[in-house]
Motif scaffolding. Structure first.
Motif, mmCIF file in Angstrom:
data_model
loop_
_atom_site.group_PDB
_atom_site.id
_atom_site.type_symbol
_atom_site.label_atom_id
_atom_site.label_comp_id
_atom_site.label_asym_id
_atom_site.label_seq_id
_atom_site.Cartn_x
_atom_site.Cartn_y
_atom_site.Cartn_z
ATOM 1 N N HIS A 67 38.933 34.894 35.424
ATOM 2 C CA HIS A 67 39.494 35.030 36.774
ATOM 3 C C HIS A 67 39.158 36.379 37.408
ATOM 4 C CE1 HIS A 67 42.889 31.790 36.404
ATOM 5 N NE2 HIS A 67 41.725 31.366 35.979
ATOM 6 N N HIS B 217 41.013 39.108 36.970
ATOM 7 C CA HIS B 217 42.235 39.885 37.255
ATOM 8 C C HIS B 217 43.245 39.696 36.128
ATOM 9 C CE1 HIS B 217 43.077 36.069 39.745
ATOM 10 N NE2 HIS B 217 43.700 35.922 38.601
ATOM 11 N N HIS C 220 46.893 38.838 34.411
ATOM 12 C CA HIS C 220 48.009 37.907 34.582
ATOM 13 C C HIS C 220 49.285 38.532 34.043
ATOM 14 C CE1 HIS C 220 45.057 34.269 34.523
ATOM 15 N NE2 HIS C 220 45.078 34.887 35.677
ATOM 16 N N HIS D 224 50.211 32.917 39.076
ATOM 17 C CA HIS D 224 49.635 31.670 39.604
ATOM 18 C C HIS D 224 50.702 30.606 39.793
ATOM 19 C CE1 HIS D 224 45.429 32.760 39.457
ATOM 20 N NE2 HIS D 224 45.685 33.354 38.334
#
Ligand code: ZN
Length: 160
Positions: free
Chosen positions: A149, A151, A153, A160
């Motif tokens: 992604h 980035h 989490h 998300h």
């Protein structure tokens, strides 16, 4: 563990301008999390974090160009008051959302008239020297998903 590419870094920061006025701080709040080496952070800040480890504390000063850029005086304009979103009554210094051809923008209210408002679409920190006091809280390996992604989490990162 040292900060390098593909590490997820959590850090606290206190940001002050050239006159040591407090602009922002994460102290007492959730630290920021980012994926190192994926341009999620201002380049000069990422350079300063590189090679540091959890528990390290340091300060770094960014010029306006390294931060949010110089102020653009043409970014000040008059718009109908009904175009501002986010509050019923407007006062100078408040931040409003306006719809533009480029999508939604955050602007700072400069002057309020009866029907028209003068707004400034520069970033609030544009033209400012940024003094960061940084404390690295945690450094860990990024998951495959985070790398895919581009980035971080979880807490302080992308949700998300
Ligand atoms: Zn993601």
């Amino acid at each position: 563990m040292k900060i390098e590419d593909k590490k997820v870094v959590q850090f606290h920061y206190t940001l002050k301008d050239a006159d040591q006025n407090l602009l922002e701080s994460t102290e007492g709040d959730t630290p920021v999390a980012y994926l190192h080496g994926y341009q999620n952070m201002m380049a000069s800040l990422e350079d300063a974090l590189s090679g540091k480890a959890a528990g390290d504390k340091f300060s770094v000063t960014l010029t306006p160009e390294e931060g949010y850029g110089e102020r653009n005086e043409e970014a000040t304009q008059r718009v109908p008051i009904k175009h501002l979103q986010g509050a019923k009554k407007w006062k100078p210094g408040m931040v409003a959302t306006v719809q533009t051809e480029q999508g939604q923008r955050q602007v700072t209210v400069v002057k309020v008239g009866k029907f028209m408002v003068t707004v400034d679409s520069n970033h609030p920190f544009a033209g400012k020297t940024l003094n960061f006091d940084i404390e690295v809280v945690d450094v860990r390996d990024a998951s495959d998903e985070e790398v895919a992604h581009g980035h971080a989490h979880g807490v302080g990162g992308h949700q998300h």
